[in-house]
Design a protein around this motif. Structure first.
Motif, PDB file in Angstrom:
ATOM      1  N   GLY A 104      90.795  39.962  56.469  1.00 40.22           N
ATOM      2  CA  GLY A 104      91.550  39.173  57.440  1.00 40.22           C
ATOM      3  C   GLY A 104      93.042  39.262  57.204  1.00 40.22           C
ATOM      4  N   SER A 105      93.736  38.169  57.427  1.00 40.20           N
ATOM      5  CA  SER A 105      95.201  38.156  57.426  1.00 40.20           C
ATOM      6  C   SER A 105      95.824  38.566  56.091  1.00 40.20           C
ATOM      7  CB  SER A 105      95.718  36.776  57.840  1.00 40.20           C
ATOM      8  OG  SER A 105      95.258  35.783  56.945  1.00 40.20           O
ATOM      9  N   LEU A 106      95.133  38.366  54.988  1.00 38.50           N
ATOM     10  CA  LEU A 106      95.639  38.769  53.671  1.00 38.50           C
ATOM     11  C   LEU A 106      94.694  39.754  52.975  1.00 38.50           C
ATOM     12  CD1 LEU A 106      97.017  35.332  52.390  1.00 38.50           C
ATOM     13  CD2 LEU A 106      98.342  37.310  53.168  1.00 38.50           C
ATOM     14  N   GLY A 107      93.840  40.404  53.740  1.00 33.69           N
ATOM     15  CA  GLY A 107      92.861  41.340  53.185  1.00 33.69           C
ATOM     16  C   GLY A 107      93.489  42.612  52.650  1.00 33.69           C
ATOM     17  N   THR A 108      92.768  43.239  51.713  1.00 36.14           N
ATOM     18  CA  THR A 108      93.203  44.523  51.143  1.00 36.14           C
ATOM     19  C   THR A 108      91.985  45.424  50.981  1.00 36.14           C
ATOM     20  OG1 THR A 108      92.869  43.847  48.835  1.00 36.14           O
ATOM     21  CG2 THR A 108      95.050  43.406  49.797  1.00 36.14           C
ATOM     22  N   LYS A 109      92.228  46.716  50.854  1.00 37.42           N
ATOM     23  CA  LYS A 109      91.121  47.640  50.615  1.00 37.42           C
ATOM     24  C   LYS A 109      90.481  47.372  49.261  1.00 37.42           C
ATOM     25  CE  LYS A 109      93.785  51.453  48.848  1.00 37.42           C
ATOM     26  NZ  LYS A 109      94.918  52.013  48.720  1.00 37.42           N
ATOM     27  N   GLU A 110      91.269  46.909  48.284  1.00 38.68           N
ATOM     28  CA  GLU A 110      90.707  46.579  46.956  1.00 38.68           C
ATOM     29  C   GLU A 110      89.766  45.382  47.053  1.00 38.68           C
ATOM     30  OE1 GLU A 110      94.334  48.937  46.529  1.00 38.68           O
ATOM     31  OE2 GLU A 110      94.079  46.971  47.477  1.00 38.68           O
ATOM     32  N   ALA A 111      90.134  44.387  47.854  1.00 36.50           N
ATOM     33  CA  ALA A 111      89.260  43.223  48.046  1.00 36.50           C
ATOM     34  C   ALA A 111      87.972  43.647  48.734  1.00 36.50           C
ATOM     35  CB  ALA A 111      89.978  42.145  48.854  1.00 36.50           C
ATOM     36  N   GLN A 112      88.074  44.482  49.742  1.00 33.65           N
ATOM     37  CA  GLN A 112      86.882  44.973  50.437  1.00 33.65           C
ATOM     38  C   GLN A 112      85.985  45.750  49.480  1.00 33.65           C
ATOM     39  OE1 GLN A 112      88.097  47.042  54.071  1.00 33.65           O
ATOM     40  NE2 GLN A 112      89.719  45.531  54.334  1.00 33.65           N
ATOM     41  N   ALA A 113      86.596  46.490  48.573  1.00 34.24           N
ATOM     42  CA  ALA A 113      85.828  47.343  47.651  1.00 34.24           C
ATOM     43  C   ALA A 113      85.000  46.552  46.649  1.00 34.24           C
ATOM     44  CB  ALA A 113      86.770  48.303  46.923  1.00 34.24           C
ATOM     45  N   ILE A 114      85.417  45.327  46.305  1.00 30.00           N
ATOM     46  CA  ILE A 114      84.659  44.569  45.295  1.00 30.00           C
ATOM     47  C   ILE A 114      83.496  43.779  45.880  1.00 30.00           C
ATOM     48  CG2 ILE A 114      86.653  44.404  43.740  1.00 30.00           C
ATOM     49  CD1 ILE A 114      86.630  41.302  44.495  1.00 30.00           C
ATOM     50  N   VAL A 115      83.419  43.646  47.195  1.00 27.89           N
ATOM     51  CA  VAL A 115      82.375  42.810  47.807  1.00 27.89           C
ATOM     52  C   VAL A 115      80.970  43.193  47.321  1.00 27.89           C
ATOM     53  CG1 VAL A 115      81.261  42.126  49.976  1.00 27.89           C
ATOM     54  CG2 VAL A 115      83.762  42.084  49.785  1.00 27.89           C
ATOM     55  N   PRO A 116      80.570  44.463  47.336  1.00 29.37           N
ATOM     56  CA  PRO A 116      79.214  44.791  46.869  1.00 29.37           C
ATOM     57  C   PRO A 116      78.960  44.378  45.408  1.00 29.37           C
ATOM     58  CG  PRO A 116      80.136  46.637  48.079  1.00 29.37           C
ATOM     59  CD  PRO A 116      81.252  45.657  47.884  1.00 29.37           C
ATOM     60  N   ALA A 117      79.958  44.539  44.545  1.00 26.06           N
ATOM     61  CA  ALA A 117      79.796  44.155  43.141  1.00 26.06           C
ATOM     62  C   ALA A 117      79.666  42.640  42.997  1.00 26.06           C
ATOM     63  CB  ALA A 117      80.967  44.681  42.310  1.00 26.06           C
ATOM     64  N   VAL A 118      80.436  41.890  43.780  1.00 26.48           N
ATOM     65  CA  VAL A 118      80.351  40.422  43.724  1.00 26.48           C
ATOM     66  C   VAL A 118      78.992  39.960  44.242  1.00 26.48           C
ATOM     67  CG1 VAL A 118      81.326  38.250  44.598  1.00 26.48           C
ATOM     68  CG2 VAL A 118      82.854  40.106  43.866  1.00 26.48           C
TER      69      VAL A 118
END
Length: 176
Positions: free
Chosen positions: A17-31
């Motif tokens: 969203g408004s403060l999203g990053t590709k790094e944040a998107q990349a950790i979703v599966p691990a979380v």
């Protein structure tokens, strides 16, 4: 002995969203995997702001509306929220970086009912809310081992993520 997993601010605005990053998107599966496989109590935090966010002290320094209560950006990422519901896990809404309510809840309700083996933190953003909550928990419970799973965190930038991990390590928070 109790093990706790604290999932910090895995909300849509911080992921894509408004403060999203590709790094944040990349950790979703691990979380998601960490929550799914965790054998212990899981707790969540959720950054929570009102419509007046841009008039707040934080909003004046970070003038990007985000995590406005009731919006899609405020909600936990869909798969993470489904796991939260399955585990019937508590969510602590917080209006600032660290959650005193979370620290007090763990200190009073969980620690008093038995010893805590470890507290593990993951989530977003390493350099703002993860570090704030890790240090707050360390202040409330200095004898409890606190860990941060670096593979399940992302910062505002790659450099600030690394700096936050180093700062937490200096404060005797184990980085795994």
């Amino acid at each position: 002995m109790q093990r706790l997993l604290i999932v910090i601010d895995m909300q849509n605005d911080f992921i894509d969203g408004s403060l999203g990053t590709k790094e944040a998107q990349a950790i979703v599966p691990a979380v998601v995997e960490k929550i799914r496989e965790f054998d212990g109590t899981v707790l969540f935090t959720r950054d929570t702001h009102g419509e007046d966010y841009l008039q707040t002290a934080e909003g004046k320094k970070l003038p990007v509306a985000h995590c406005i209560k009731g919006t899609m950006g405020w909600e936990l990422q869909e798969e993470i929220d489904m796991l939260r519901a399955e585990k019937n896990a508590a969510v602590f809404d917080k209006q600032t970086f660290g959650s005193k309510d979370l620290a007090e809840y763990i200190s009073k309700n969980i620690q008093n009912s038995g010893s805590i083996d470890s507290i593990i933190l993951c989530g977003l953003c390493t350099d703002i809310c993860v570090i704030s909550n890790a240090l707050l928990l360390k202040a409330y419970m200095p004898e409890v081992p606190i860990e941060v799973d670096s593979t399940c965190c992302a910062g505002v930038t790659v450099e600030s993520h690394k700096n936050a991990l180093e700062a937490m390590a200096m404060c005797q928070i184990e980085i795994v």
